[in-house]
Structures are given as structure tokens and as C-alpha cells.
Design a protein around this motif. Structure first.
Motif, mmCIF file in Angstrom:
data_model
loop_
_atom_site.group_PDB
_atom_site.id
_atom_site.type_symbol
_atom_site.label_atom_id
_atom_site.label_comp_id
_atom_site.label_asym_id
_atom_site.label_seq_id
_atom_site.Cartn_x
_atom_site.Cartn_y
_atom_site.Cartn_z
ATOM 1 N N TRP A 305 61.078 46.720 5.966
ATOM 2 C CA TRP A 305 59.673 47.047 5.728
ATOM 3 C C TRP A 305 58.957 47.609 6.955
ATOM 4 N N ASP A 306 59.472 47.345 8.147
ATOM 5 C CA ASP A 306 58.825 47.811 9.377
ATOM 6 C C ASP A 306 59.741 48.722 10.190
ATOM 7 N N TYR A 307 60.767 49.265 9.570
ATOM 8 C CA TYR A 307 61.807 49.965 10.327
ATOM 9 C C TYR A 307 61.287 51.124 11.189
ATOM 10 N N PRO A 308 60.439 52.004 10.696
ATOM 11 C CA PRO A 308 60.017 53.131 11.547
ATOM 12 C C PRO A 308 59.076 52.737 12.675
ATOM 13 N N PHE A 309 58.648 51.473 12.701
ATOM 14 C CA PHE A 309 57.690 51.019 13.708
ATOM 15 C C PHE A 309 58.359 50.268 14.859
ATOM 16 N N ARG A 310 59.621 49.911 14.700
ATOM 17 C CA ARG A 310 60.295 49.043 15.664
ATOM 18 C C ARG A 310 60.670 49.779 16.953
ATOM 19 N N ASN A 311 60.804 48.991 18.016
ATOM 20 C CA ASN A 311 61.376 49.437 19.304
ATOM 21 C C ASN A 311 60.420 50.237 20.173
ATOM 22 N N GLY A 312 59.121 50.021 20.024
ATOM 23 C CA GLY A 312 58.150 50.567 20.976
ATOM 24 C C GLY A 312 58.259 52.067 21.148
ATOM 25 N N VAL A 313 58.415 52.520 22.405
ATOM 26 C CA VAL A 313 58.442 53.955 22.686
ATOM 27 C C VAL A 313 59.663 54.628 22.080
ATOM 28 N N ASP A 314 60.662 53.851 21.673
ATOM 29 C CA ASP A 314 61.844 54.450 21.048
ATOM 30 C C ASP A 314 61.812 54.296 19.534
ATOM 31 N N SER A 315 60.673 53.895 18.977
ATOM 32 C CA SER A 315 60.581 53.783 17.521
ATOM 33 C C SER A 315 60.706 55.163 16.885
ATOM 34 N N ILE A 316 61.018 55.174 15.616
ATOM 35 C CA ILE A 316 61.140 56.444 14.898
ATOM 36 C C ILE A 316 59.814 57.187 14.912
ATOM 37 N N ASN A 317 58.711 56.490 14.631
ATOM 38 C CA ASN A 317 57.415 57.174 14.604
ATOM 39 C C ASN A 317 56.997 57.692 15.976
ATOM 40 N N TYR A 330 55.775 58.432 9.557
ATOM 41 C CA TYR A 330 56.163 57.872 8.272
ATOM 42 C C TYR A 330 55.129 56.833 7.851
ATOM 43 N N VAL A 331 54.798 56.847 6.579
ATOM 44 C CA VAL A 331 53.921 55.824 6.003
ATOM 45 C C VAL A 331 54.631 55.208 4.805
ATOM 46 N N ALA A 332 54.304 53.968 4.538
ATOM 47 C CA ALA A 332 54.921 53.258 3.418
ATOM 48 C C ALA A 332 54.327 53.720 2.097
ATOM 49 N N VAL A 333 55.176 53.757 1.070
ATOM 50 C CA VAL A 333 54.722 54.003 -0.296
ATOM 51 C C VAL A 333 55.341 52.940 -1.194
ATOM 52 N N PRO A 447 47.942 50.602 13.914
ATOM 53 C CA PRO A 447 47.954 49.348 13.143
ATOM 54 C C PRO A 447 47.620 49.533 11.671
ATOM 55 N N GLU A 448 46.905 50.602 11.327
ATOM 56 C CA GLU A 448 46.542 50.809 9.920
ATOM 57 C C GLU A 448 47.771 51.055 9.055
ATOM 58 N N ILE A 449 48.752 51.806 9.567
ATOM 59 C CA ILE A 449 49.917 52.069 8.723
ATOM 60 C C ILE A 449 50.821 50.843 8.656
ATOM 61 N N VAL A 450 50.779 49.989 9.678
ATOM 62 C CA VAL A 450 51.522 48.727 9.610
ATOM 63 C C VAL A 450 50.883 47.822 8.557
ATOM 64 N N ALA A 451 49.556 47.756 8.550
ATOM 65 C CA ALA A 451 48.849 46.921 7.576
ATOM 66 C C ALA A 451 49.127 47.393 6.153
ATOM 67 N N GLN A 452 49.181 48.707 5.972
ATOM 68 C CA GLN A 452 49.488 49.253 4.646
ATOM 69 C C GLN A 452 50.892 48.844 4.195
ATOM 70 N N ALA A 453 51.852 48.956 5.107
ATOM 71 C CA ALA A 453 53.220 48.552 4.784
ATOM 72 C C ALA A 453 53.285 47.066 4.452
ATOM 73 N N ASP A 454 52.578 46.254 5.216
ATOM 74 C CA ASP A 454 52.554 44.812 4.984
ATOM 75 C C ASP A 454 52.019 44.501 3.588
ATOM 76 N N THR A 455 50.989 45.210 3.169
ATOM 77 C CA THR A 455 50.420 45.000 1.839
ATOM 78 C C THR A 455 51.415 45.357 0.742
ATOM 79 N N TYR A 456 52.035 46.525 0.855
ATOM 80 C CA TYR A 456 53.008 46.944 -0.154
ATOM 81 C C TYR A 456 54.202 45.996 -0.211
ATOM 82 N N ALA A 457 54.614 45.486 0.945
ATOM 83 C CA ALA A 457 55.789 44.613 0.992
ATOM 84 C C ALA A 457 55.537 43.283 0.290
ATOM 85 N N GLN A 458 54.281 42.954 0.040
ATOM 86 C CA GLN A 458 53.938 41.686 -0.606
ATOM 87 C C GLN A 458 53.409 41.877 -2.021
#
Length: 539
Positions: A305-317, A330-333, A447-458
Motif C-alpha cells: 500500500w505504501d510501495y512508491p513512498f518507501r526509502n526516502g530519497v530513493d523512493s520511486i516517487n 504515483y497516486v493510489a486508486v 503527505p496528502e497522497i499518503v493519506a489518500q492511500a491510507d484511506t483506500y487501503a482501509q
């Protein structure tokens, strides 16, 4: 003869362990052993480029220092490759060289060696030293500690780590690609499919440096995980507990009713050129797919659920913004629709990795104290967020905002789950601060796109119940073989010509079932009837 020798050695080890346990508590004063003890603890080696040494960094030093001061226990970390962890643990157990505290996602591996007499039954020491482990019991509770307890024998071969969040997997799309084509984020399977065709047919309009490299939807060799949202949308959201249990030995749900039709849709997309054509060639740990994402060629994918956000400066995003531009992300859908119109996600109980002690462990109480120490809320918090100004900042709201770390402060796993082995997911000492901080827990990420992903994941969660009917003997020692065959089913069926899909699926499924899969299904059905009769649902 060799088996008898192994059995004899294991028996001696068991007797020695019991002798140690019998007098260990007498040697503890104010929570500390009167003589220094030494234990070894497994830690995953993820092979991260630029990561810290998993056995020697600021977090391992924090643990070592704390355990020595609080319990007079020396801790030594033993690294195990994350992507081949089951094979490596098998080898270590067979050689009787496994760490004192082992961690795996594969319970059948534990059961196999328990049946051979190579794993310690934790039932007695968990009860006997319960008072010495308040943090462990407070955090995991009886539910997770006794999740795998055999209902007939009472044996406990492993305890289950706890998920601090039920978030599992999600689908992500490139927001800048949607914007470039004037599309809205998809909310149904049909809209998602139309988006993929648009990415393919209008690739020249996308913000990429080479339209011929565009991959509308990317999956890996592990199709069952990476298309999990799609697969679960084809399963009846009202499936009975009985049917789900009988077919859930494989957590990729390969034998569940509906899975074949989900893969048929992937097969169509593949043959229409919408999937990464070489996906099956790259195994676990390979970075090619992530590199495609970071370079900007992938339109959509499904992953943690958080894959593109992981690893700080080396994250996918973060890489996308450097390589493509500031609007690339990337944004969650939440788009794969079930038969009832929901976006059903099957979520297991709050269990995660399995923690167990091999019988060669001669310091079981010291190891229990270790599990208790890392389950302390204050210790979990430090391991997850580190030092202020180094790995996080505190915002005016009180939220913790993760910042990119360097050197031995780098966390090789999200929220340091490789050290918080009883906890997976953000869990700060203050629950309110945890909720405030969830969206700020990824350095370099909005943080807004993380919050969106968190909502969809639940959203639309279907919690899987714990069906504890004891060991399924047919599962012992066959997990790796069937997992490999399962991947072949998915991979070969996806890439088959459309008119050969059924034949390919059925051929590989027949092999899977005849190689032990059917025996597992049959034994699970028998066990269900033994414990629950003709009931279809559990309370």
C-alpha cells in the motif's frame, strides 16, 4: 542412521534447553541475569543500494546497548537474505546453525522442522515467564501469541507478530499521465482498463522520453501478489468461511473460485500489449521493474500500500520527480469492483511474521526477554522514528515527519520492521500521535497522497478469520514446491495466447493439485468437518 543421529542430537539439545530453563529465573535479579548471556537474532538483509549494514548500525547498537543494560544479555545479529529467506532458514535449521531467534513468513517451514523435532515448543515457557514479559503480552495478547497453538496438543511452535495497521496492497497510477490525457482516476475495473488502453494508444502524448518504452500496467513474476486487488475483486465477497479456508493454503488464492477469471483478464491485457512483456523473467530481488518505474515508463502497478513512498530519497516517487519532473508521481486508486459494487480486499487477521526458537537455542528465557524488550512501546517508537533532527522532525501539531537519513541511520526496511519483529506498521507510544504521523512517515513524499492511500487501503475490508484446527500434515515440507508451481500457473497463463489460456491454466493447475495441492485441500476439508461439522461460517 543419519536421521537417528540428528534425532539424538536434537533430544540432547532439548534436554539441555529444559535444564537451562529450569534454573534461569533463579539467576535473574531486578530483571537482569547475574551472568551475561549471549543470543543470536535473525535480521533480513535486503541488499539495499546505499543502505546500512543490517547487523551493525545505529539501531542494532540501540538494541544491543539496551539489552545489555536492562537484562545483561549480549545480542548478535545474523543476516539472512530477505528474498530467499525460506530457503536460507531451511538450510540453517538443517545444519542446526539457525539463530536463537528466527523469523519467517512461512509457517509450513516451521511446522516441517517442528515435526522433525527441531523447533522448540514455547507453550510452557510463555506461561511460566509471563510475568517477566509484560510488554510482549500487552502488545500481542493471547490472540497472536496463541494464534498457532495446536488445539489437540497445545504446542506453540511460533508466535505471530502483530500488524499495527490492516493496510495491505493497493493499485497506483501516474497522476501526471492522467493529467496529460485529460483522464480522471479510475474507480471501476472498466475505467481502469480504458485508462490502460489510453496509455498504450496515446503514448506519444505522455511525458516520457521514449514512447516505445511505455508500460501501461506492470506486474512481476509474482502475479498472485502483484495483481492481488484484481484477483480479490473476482472472488465472491460473501464467500463462506469454510470455502475460503479450504482454499487459502496459498495466500495468492490460486485455487479460489474466481481467480482463473481474473487471470483471464490479465491474459487479455497482456496479449493486447498492456502489460510489461518480460515480467516473468525477473525473479525476487531483481530491481529491473522498479528501475522502469523510477525512469518514468510505467503507468500503473499494484503493490504494498505504501510501495512508491518507501526509502526516502530513493523512493520511486522521489526518483520520478528527479528523472521526469516535479509533477510526476504515483497516486493510489481504488478501482477493482466486486460483484456487489464494492472494492473488496481480503485481509488476514492482525498477524504478520512468525517468530520461533530452534531447538538449538540454549537461552530461551533470554530470547523471551529480547522479544519483550523490542515490544516495549518506547523501544518500538525509537526503532521506527530514530533521532529527532537525524531521521525525523516534530511538527507543530505533534506529528512526526520522517526525513531522509544517511549512513548508519538509514532504515533498510519501512519503519524498521526488520528489528521490530513483533510489530509491523507505525506504532508510536501515543496512539493519537501515531494517527497524526501516518501521512508524514515517508521522507520526500507529499503527505496528502499518503493519506489518500491510507484511506483506500482501509476501504471495504473483509477480515479473514483464524481457523485453528491444528497442523495440516499435507502442508509440511511442500510449501516451496507449491509456491513455485503456483507462480508458474500465473505466469504461463498470463502470457499464453488467448485461445490457449484455458488449456495452459488447466494443465498447470492439474500439476499443482497432483503435486500435493489437492491433498492439502482435502485435509483442510476433513479438519473443518472434524471441528465445525457442516457449518459454513464461524461466529
Amino acid at each position: 542412521m543419519a536421521k537417528k543421529l540428528v534425532a539424538l542430537l536434537l533430544t540432547v539439545a532439548m534436554l539441555m534447553s529444559f535444564a537451562v530453563i529450569a534454573h534461569a529465573e533463579d539467576e535473574i535479579v531486578d530483571g537482569k541475569f547475574t551472568t551475561t548471556r549471549h543470543i543470536t537474532v535473525e535480521v533480513y538483509d535486503r541488499g539495499n543500494d546505499g543502505g546500512s549494514d543490517p547487523t551493525n548500525n545505529m539501531y542494532t547498537e540501540y538494541i544491543k546497548k539496551g539489552m545489555l543494560e536492562d537484562h545483561n544479555v549480549e545480542v548478535e545479529f545474523v543476516k539472512v537474505p530477505r528474498w530467499t529467506e525460506v530457503e536460507e532458514i531451511n538450510n540453517l535449521l538443517a545444519a542446526q546453525k539457525a539463530p536463537d531467534i528466527c523469523v519467517t513468513y512461512s509457517y509450513p517451514t516451521i511446522q516441517t522442522y517442528a515435526d522433525m523435532g527441531g523447533v522448540m515448543d514455547l507453550s510452557e515457557i510463555l506461561e511460566e515467564y509471563k510475568d517477566l514479559c509484560p510488554n510482549l503480552w500487552d502488545w500481542l495478547g493471547e490472540n497472536n501469541i496463541y494464534w498457532d497453538r495446536d488445539p489437540d496438543t497445545g504446542t506453540v511452535w511460533a508466535i505471530e507478530a502483530k500488524l499495527a495497521t490492516s493496510n495491505r496492497i493497493l493499485t497506483f497510477v501516474r497522476q501526471d499521465w492522467l493529467d496529460a490525457l485529460g483522464l480522471e482516476a479510475p474507480t471501476t475495473t472498466e475505467e481502469f482498463e480504458a485508462m490502460l488502453y489510453a496509455f498504450d494508444e496515446r503514448a506519444s502524448e505522455l511525458p516520457v522520453d521514449d514512447a516505445s518504452k511505455v508500460i501501461p500496467y506492470s506486474v512481476s513474476y509474482d502475479v498472485g501478489w502483484r495483481a492481488g486487488n484484481l484477483i480479490e475483486s473476482f472472488i465472491d465477497p460473501n464467500i463462506s468461511d469454510r470455502e475460503f479456508y479450504i482454499n487459502v493454503f496459498d495466500d495468492r488464492k490460486v485455487t479460489q473460485d474466481g481467480t482463473k477469471e481474473a487471470i483471464r483478464l490479465l491474459n487479455k491485457w497482456y496479449n493486447d500489449g498492456l502489460l510489461w512483456d518480460n515480467f516473468a523473467l525477473y525473479g525476487s530481488g531483481d530491481t529491473t521493474e522498479d528501475d522502469n518505474m523510477k525512469a518514468g515508463y510505467v503507468g500503473a502497478f499494484t503493490h504494498n500500500w505504501d510501495y512508491p513512498f518507501r526509502n526516502g530519497v530513493d523512493s520511486i516517487n522521489a526518483n520520478l520527480q528527479r528523472n521526469v519532473g516535479p509533477d510526476a508521481k504515483y497516486v493510489a486508486v481504488d478501482c477493482f469492483t466486486s460483484s456487489d459494487g464494492s472494492h473488496t480486499k481480503f485481509v488476514p487477521g492482525p498477524v504478520d511474521r512468525k517468530v520461533f526458537f530452534p531447538l538449538t537455542n540454549d537461552e530461551p528465557l533470554a530470547c523471551l526477554l529480547y522479544l519483550d524488550w523490542i515490544s516495549d512501546p518506547a523501544h518500538i517508537e525509537y526503532l521506527q522514528i530514530g533521532d529527532e533532527g537525524v531521521t525525523h522532525n516534530v511538527l507543530e501539531s505533534g506529528a512526526i515527519q520522517t526525513v531522509a537519513a544517511t549512513g548508519d541511520a538509514i532504515m533498510n526496511s519501512g519503519m524498521n520492521i526488520d528489528y521490530t519483529i513483533t510489530c509491523n506498521g507505525l506504532k508510536l507510544a501515543d496512539p493519537e500521535k501515531t494517527q497524526l504521523s501516518k501521512a508524514y512517515n515517508y521522507a520526500e513524499i507529499d503527505p496528502e497522497i499518503v493519506a489518500q492511500a491510507d484511506t483506500y487501503a482501509q476501504t471495504d475490508l473483509h477480515f479473514i478469520k483464524n481457523v485453528n484446527v491444528g497442523a495440516i500434515e499435507a502442508e509440511a515440507g511442500i510449501g516451496d514446491t507449491l509456491s513455485s508451481k503456483r507462480d508458474q500457473i500465473f505466469d504461463q497463463a498470463v502470457v499464453a495466447p488467448v485461445d490457449q489460456f484455458d488449456a495452459v491454466w488447466d494443465e498447470f493447475m492439474e500439476d499443482y493439485l497432483s503435486s500435493g495441492g489437492q491433498d492439502i485441500i482435502d485435509e483442510r476439508a476433513e479438519k473443518w468437518e472434524q471441528f465445525f461439522g457442516d457449518a459454513e461460517m464461524l461466529p
